[in-house]
Scaffold this active site. Structure first.
Site, PDB file in Angstrom:
ATOM      1  CB  THR A 166      -0.778  -0.009   1.352  1.00 56.89           C
ATOM      2  OG1 THR A 166      -1.456  -1.232   1.487  1.00 56.89           O
ATOM      3  CG2 THR A 166      -1.730   1.134   1.501  1.00 56.89           C
ATOM      4  CG  LEU A 195     -13.734  -3.207  -0.157  1.00 60.31           C
ATOM      5  CD1 LEU A 195     -14.634  -2.329   0.717  1.00 60.31           C
ATOM      6  CD2 LEU A 195     -13.176  -2.387  -1.303  1.00 60.31           C
TER       7      LEU A 195
HETATM    8  N1  GLY Z   1      -2.998  -3.354   3.195  1.00 61.00           N
HETATM    9  C1  GLY Z   1      -3.446  -3.421   1.871  1.00 61.00           C
HETATM   10  C2  GLY Z   1      -4.440  -4.460   1.615  1.00 61.00           C
HETATM   11  O1  GLY Z   1      -4.648  -5.365   2.422  1.00 61.00           O
HETATM   12  O2  GLY Z   1      -5.026  -4.400   0.560  1.00 61.00           O
END
Ligand code: GLY
Length: 306
Positions: A166, A195
């Site tokens: 991310t 998500l």
């Molecule tokens: N931390 C990013 C995701 O799990 O999509």
């Protein structure tokens, strides 16, 4: 002034630092401008244009912003055909009474707001996506694709080295407040509609200008179960120091023993000018950017491994 970002945030660091230094915009606008550069940079393989698609070969990006002074949040999830999703999340926060839009609704709002329809999937990503998927499918599944159950494929296609990163940006300033912004293309070869934590307030990010902020990278399936970012900020509200608050959140992650388990990197700042970046179970050295307002430019530092 304090600004931290994860290493993947490199394309936008100079832009955000310059805007924070000049003080001509608010901090969230400065962070979103930096993240827009990350999203456009094809060398960053976990965010925006350079990211990996879902199991159907479709890019679905997630992003969020949080104003820690008002606790206003704008969030978008599983957005198709859009590269600057952090900016879209910022528009949700500024223009709508809602906190979060997903999928076709988020794209509709993007079009209404003047965002272009972007071809997000790189040719190279498309080639790698299909090659990887092909390895997992029987001849019958291949012939039927995409009209074949995807869930069984998900069990083996997970590639922990390539997924779930991310970009996260956090800024803290006594006069301008404490804020958070995130953006990701999410888990590579994810089930359509999945998500991660990056658009989920309290999981992938949280900010409260009175106490501090936190944002997480890597396994959203862990931080969503523990509400990791909110835990850290709430613990500080209850009197924990920043490092004790982060330790509490790590202890909670450590308590998970079943379901999908993976690494998490926690980035956190407090209202007293402290910061912590902690690697919980991620492979290799994790680094992050730090700019403290007095430095000529941001510096890359190593996260603590816990
Ligand atoms: N931390 C990013 C995701 O799990 O999509």
């Amino acid at each position: 002034m304090l600004f931290i970002a994860n290493a993947e945030g490199w394309p936008g660091i100079a832009t955000t630092v310059e805007m924070l230094r000049s003080g001509t915009t608010d901090s969230l606008t400065a962070m979103v401008a930096g993240i827009s550069k990350v999203e456009a940079e094809t060398k960053v393989r976990s965010v925006g244009h350079g990211g990996w698609p879902n199991m159907l070969g479709v890019m679905e990006c997630d992003a969020a912003v949080m104003d820690g002074t008002t606790r206003a949040v704008g969030s978008v999830g599983a957005v198709p055909d859009t590269i600057p999703v952090a900016r879209l999340a910022h528009e949700v926060m500024k223009q709508l009474p809602h906190v979060m839009l997903t999928g076709a609704g988020a794209r509709r709002f993007a079009t209404e707001t003047g965002f272009s329809v972007d071809d997000v999937l790189l040719e190279d990503s498309k080639r790698v996506w299909w090659e990887r998927l092909e390895q997992e499918m029987t001849p019958e599944q291949k012939a039927a694709f995409p009209n074949t159950p995807l869930a069984p494929l998900l069990k083996t296609i997970t590639d922990p080295e390539r997924v779930r990163d991310t970009t996260v940006y956090l800024s803290a300033d006594p006069s301008r407040g404490i804020h958070a912004a995130t953006s990701t293309s999410g888990w590579a070869w994810k089930y359509p509609g999945r998500l991660g934590d990056s658009p989920i307030p309290g999981a992938g990010f949280y900010a409260d200008s009175r106490y501090g902020a936190a944002a997480c990278t890597h396994t959203g399936e862990m931080t969503m179960r523990c509400a990791t970012s909110r835990t850290i900020v709430l613990a500080m509200k209850l009197g924990y120091s920043l490092s004790d608050a982060v330790k509490l959140a790590v202890d909670e992650l450590n308590e998970l023993t079943d379901g999908f388990l993976g690494g998490v990197v926690i980035h956190a700042v407090d209202a007293k000018g402290n910061h912590e970046v902690v690697n919980f179970r991620c492979q290799g050295e994790i680094r992050y950017w730090l700019w403290d307002g007095a430095m000529p430019e941001a510096e890359l530092r190593a996260a603590k491994t816990i």
